[in-house]
Design a protein around this motif. Sequence first.
Motif, PDB file in Angstrom:
ATOM      1  N   LYS B 354     -63.981  14.380  44.634  1.00 48.14           N
ATOM      2  CA  LYS B 354     -62.828  14.793  43.817  1.00 48.14           C
ATOM      3  C   LYS B 354     -61.570  14.974  44.674  1.00 48.14           C
ATOM      4  O   LYS B 354     -61.611  15.592  45.737  1.00 48.14           O
ATOM      5  N   ARG B 356     -57.594  16.308  44.549  1.00 47.83           N
ATOM      6  CA  ARG B 356     -56.664  17.118  43.739  1.00 47.83           C
ATOM      7  C   ARG B 356     -55.234  16.567  43.845  1.00 47.83           C
ATOM      8  O   ARG B 356     -54.717  16.404  44.950  1.00 47.83           O
ATOM      9  N   GLU B 371     -48.936  11.355  35.834  1.00 51.31           N
ATOM     10  CA  GLU B 371     -49.983  10.757  34.989  1.00 51.31           C
ATOM     11  C   GLU B 371     -50.211   9.292  35.351  1.00 51.31           C
ATOM     12  O   GLU B 371     -51.347   8.816  35.397  1.00 51.31           O
ATOM     13  N   LYS B 374     -52.117   9.041  38.614  1.00 51.23           N
ATOM     14  CA  LYS B 374     -53.520   9.414  38.380  1.00 51.23           C
ATOM     15  C   LYS B 374     -54.270   8.221  37.780  1.00 51.23           C
ATOM     16  O   LYS B 374     -55.370   7.876  38.227  1.00 51.23           O
ATOM     17  N   MET B 378     -57.382   6.278  39.434  1.00 52.12           N
ATOM     18  CA  MET B 378     -58.677   6.260  38.742  1.00 52.12           C
ATOM     19  C   MET B 378     -59.130   4.821  38.479  1.00 52.12           C
ATOM     20  O   MET B 378     -60.316   4.522  38.489  1.00 52.12           O
ATOM     21  N   SER B 383     -61.679   9.684  41.992  1.00 59.08           N
ATOM     22  CA  SER B 383     -61.852  10.782  41.048  1.00 59.08           C
ATOM     23  C   SER B 383     -60.692  11.758  41.249  1.00 59.08           C
ATOM     24  O   SER B 383     -60.588  12.397  42.297  1.00 59.08           O
ATOM     25  N   ILE B 384     -59.813  11.834  40.262  1.00 57.31           N
ATOM     26  CA  ILE B 384     -58.574  12.610  40.424  1.00 57.31           C
ATOM     27  C   ILE B 384     -58.542  13.798  39.465  1.00 57.31           C
ATOM     28  O   ILE B 384     -58.807  13.658  38.279  1.00 57.31           O
ATOM     29  N   GLU B 385     -58.223  14.955  40.019  1.00 51.42           N
ATOM     30  CA  GLU B 385     -58.056  16.140  39.175  1.00 51.42           C
ATOM     31  C   GLU B 385     -56.595  16.602  39.312  1.00 51.42           C
ATOM     32  O   GLU B 385     -56.118  16.866  40.419  1.00 51.42           O
ATOM     33  N   THR B 386     -55.903  16.660  38.186  1.00 52.82           N
ATOM     34  CA  THR B 386     -54.498  17.089  38.241  1.00 52.82           C
ATOM     35  C   THR B 386     -54.428  18.612  38.253  1.00 52.82           C
ATOM     36  O   THR B 386     -55.075  19.280  37.458  1.00 52.82           O
ATOM     37  N   ILE B 387     -53.660  19.150  39.167  1.00 51.10           N
ATOM     38  CA  ILE B 387     -53.462  20.598  39.231  1.00 51.10           C
ATOM     39  C   ILE B 387     -52.038  20.877  38.741  1.00 51.10           C
ATOM     40  O   ILE B 387     -51.074  20.409  39.341  1.00 51.10           O
ATOM     41  N   SER B 388     -51.932  21.639  37.651  1.00 47.70           N
ATOM     42  CA  SER B 388     -50.594  21.917  37.119  1.00 47.70           C
ATOM     43  C   SER B 388     -50.095  23.278  37.599  1.00 47.70           C
ATOM     44  O   SER B 388     -50.803  24.272  37.497  1.00 47.70           O
ATOM     45  N   TYR B 403     -54.162  21.241  49.038  1.00 49.40           N
ATOM     46  CA  TYR B 403     -53.958  20.125  48.113  1.00 49.40           C
ATOM     47  C   TYR B 403     -54.544  18.886  48.764  1.00 49.40           C
ATOM     48  O   TYR B 403     -54.866  18.896  49.960  1.00 49.40           O
TER      49      TYR B 403
END
Lengths: 323, 516
Positions: B354, B356, B371, B374, B378, B383-388, B403
């Motif tokens: 993963k 971030r 977006e 990402k 992908m 494997s991308i997880e967006t952190i807002s 990060y």
Amino acid sequence: MLSFVAQRVLKGVIVLLAIVVLNFFLIRLAPGDPAVVMAGEAGASDQVFVQQLREKFGLDKPLPEQLFIYVKGIATLDLGFSFRQQAQVSKLILERLPATLLLTLTAFAISLALGVLFGTFAARFAGTFLDTGITIFALIFYAMPIFWVALMGILLFSVTVDWLPSFGYETVGANFTGFAHVVDVAKHLIMPAMTLGLFFMATYTRMTRASMLEVKRLDFVKTARAKGLSDAVIQRRHVLRNALLPVVTLAGVHAGTLIGGAVITETVFAWPGIGRLMYDALLQRDYNLLLGVFVTCSVMVLIFNLITDLVYRLVDPRIELAA
Amino acid sequence: MSKRVLLGLLLACGLSASALAQEPKTGGVINAVIQPEPPGLMLAMIQNGPTQMVSGNIFEGLLRYSPKLEPQPELAESWSVSEDAKTYTFKLRKGVTWHDGKPFTAADVLFSVEMLKQTHARARNNLAQVDKVEAPDDNTVVFTLKQPFGPFLGIFEVGSMPMVPKHLYEGTDWKTNPYNNAPIGTGPFMFKEWQKGSFIRLVKNPNYYEKGKPYIDEIYWQIIPDAAARSVAYETGKVDVLPGGSVENFDVPRLSKLKDTCVTGAGWEFFSPLAWLWLNNRQGPLADKRVRQAIMYAIDRDFAKDVIWNGLGKVATGPSASTIKYYTDDVPKYPYDPAKAKALLKEAGYKGEKIRLLPLAYGETWQRWGEAVKQNLMDVGMSIETISTDVAGGNQKIGDWDYDIAFTYLYQYGDPALGVGRNYVSSAIAKGQVFNNVEGYSNPEIDKLFADGAVATPDSKRKEIYAKAQKLLVEDVPVAWMLELQFPTIMRCKVKNLITTGIGVNDGFKDAWLDK
């Protein structure tokens, strides 16, 4: 009455202190260092600069010490110094407070007046076309987010028909005075106040309608009718007055929510009030300013609630004022 | 009348008409948007963007820079450099006064240098090579450097080194000096009024040293916090100028098509904002150069430029923007090539760990870009997880190195020694800092090249050194360069000569005039 007010004020002070301590720690839980934010805005950040900023604003001191300094300041009505705006917090708030009070009180008055009026009509003509119309109207504004209503208002009244200004408190550079200034501010106030007020109006409409229909079924209304009182007198003196109690309760509770709504309204309409000040302070982690706005809002909510209790007594003299 | 005479007359009329059109007219008011509201206007103490945009009219530097970044006179009318490139002598303009009527002299320059060393982080770094500053007379200032410093003539624009009135600041507590709220400069416009949350008003300086300038009577900087409301304010004629970055990018094409609207991307050459992705070189898959290269191949940067930025800007080729000195495009290329990205990931042994991704919380455009990136990553199997987060929260994470990939854009200040090296040299790695080498890239060869580049002479030598550094960096991909951003300034066409230098709207409106 006086001892009631005194006791409520004392309780208010304790609540305020609790709010200050809670908020003090709460805002520091959010990730983000004000010194880094400011260094970032300066387009450069080296350790010396960040450390300089921390020392300058006392952010390098242990948290309990920072809290002690802050509470001590509050006790002497000193809300501290804004890191980012480099000015006394109380000065910044006092500059903006009148605009927020004008906006929220106007919105409050609009929402309450229209809400009670529409609610009364809906109850009076329950089940008719008018009732359905009012209900749908209220539901639409209740369901729509404030920012959306604001943007649609701007699109319609500023861009399409060009009747109302889209932003600001007054026409910049026009230098109106006297009555012309009042008209100018009023023109700027209509859209933000309506936007903020319509949401709450919808709530009061629904509440007044439901409450009136319920009161109408009570025995004392039948008695009044049996006494031969006219329908208008029954509605106004007996039904509406009793039905208003829950509306007054709700209005008191809404004091805080109204300020929350003002944050959005003030941002969209560039209204120079404390809602926007709070929003900017939050994004910039301007702790003192943020806490200062919280304290001001809390005081306003406490005052609103005190007024609500007093109005209760006016609406229904049977209610005992107990602290 | 013969055809030739008629043609001659027409030409003469046309020429005189165009000459007349170019003749600046005096008077009028410009309403411009300022976003966000500046925290203060004392440029020597607050250096954020909005402060400079407003105060660039009030204060001045010794020099300003052309769009090609050549130095031009401002408070200094001429300058000379000694043969050993260690002594810079500036001759100051005579007859310049502060807005309170006191004369501007070399003593003000000396005081400003000392003050800025304490209050201005960038100036402190820029002045690190200065051994001493002297004022042999009221109109001469001599900077003696410890060693030659190539970009030295590039550090004198108003935001980098604003001149401060010594008579108002010397011996006072700078933080609480009352002139912070009513600043006094030498600039073409004077501070008049600031209604917090509403507007800032500047008025013409009647005693400005360039006779006839400024042409405009007043500037109102309108404070409108919501991007959509700013667009509407322009649309409904309430403001005349939307400086770069004032409105969301997707609104630019619509506003550009409005009647009597002119758009320019000029005026950002000095800052040259370059957007990239910080890649945390320290840990996880991104510690492997092949994964970082895969990211460069995986991202469709033309799509970002054409769709998200509405065709504005330019795909970046490396660590330097093409508008700054010593830029070269003779570097390894990374075209959009998902197949190559997949192959590189496979070769690096990436197993779907993963990653971030931290987008930049600067509004809708940046959100959309996050977006898109990402999606691109992908698509090649990452494997991308967006952190807002908001800006402050994001900065905290980046500063704490917490990060994997994070968006940013930074200014380059015209010279690699001023705005590029800081992001790649290992001496700039320090926890808690957001805008230096936060990716944790460390390469002794790069360290040496940037150290040598700053002090090398002559210019051709610097060019050679920086070309080598750019090539090496692009091969290593310490960060993933995205776009040279363009922040278009949207204005009514009646506003003329608004942008005349490489510093653009940040350099004051002294040349601007209204064709009423």
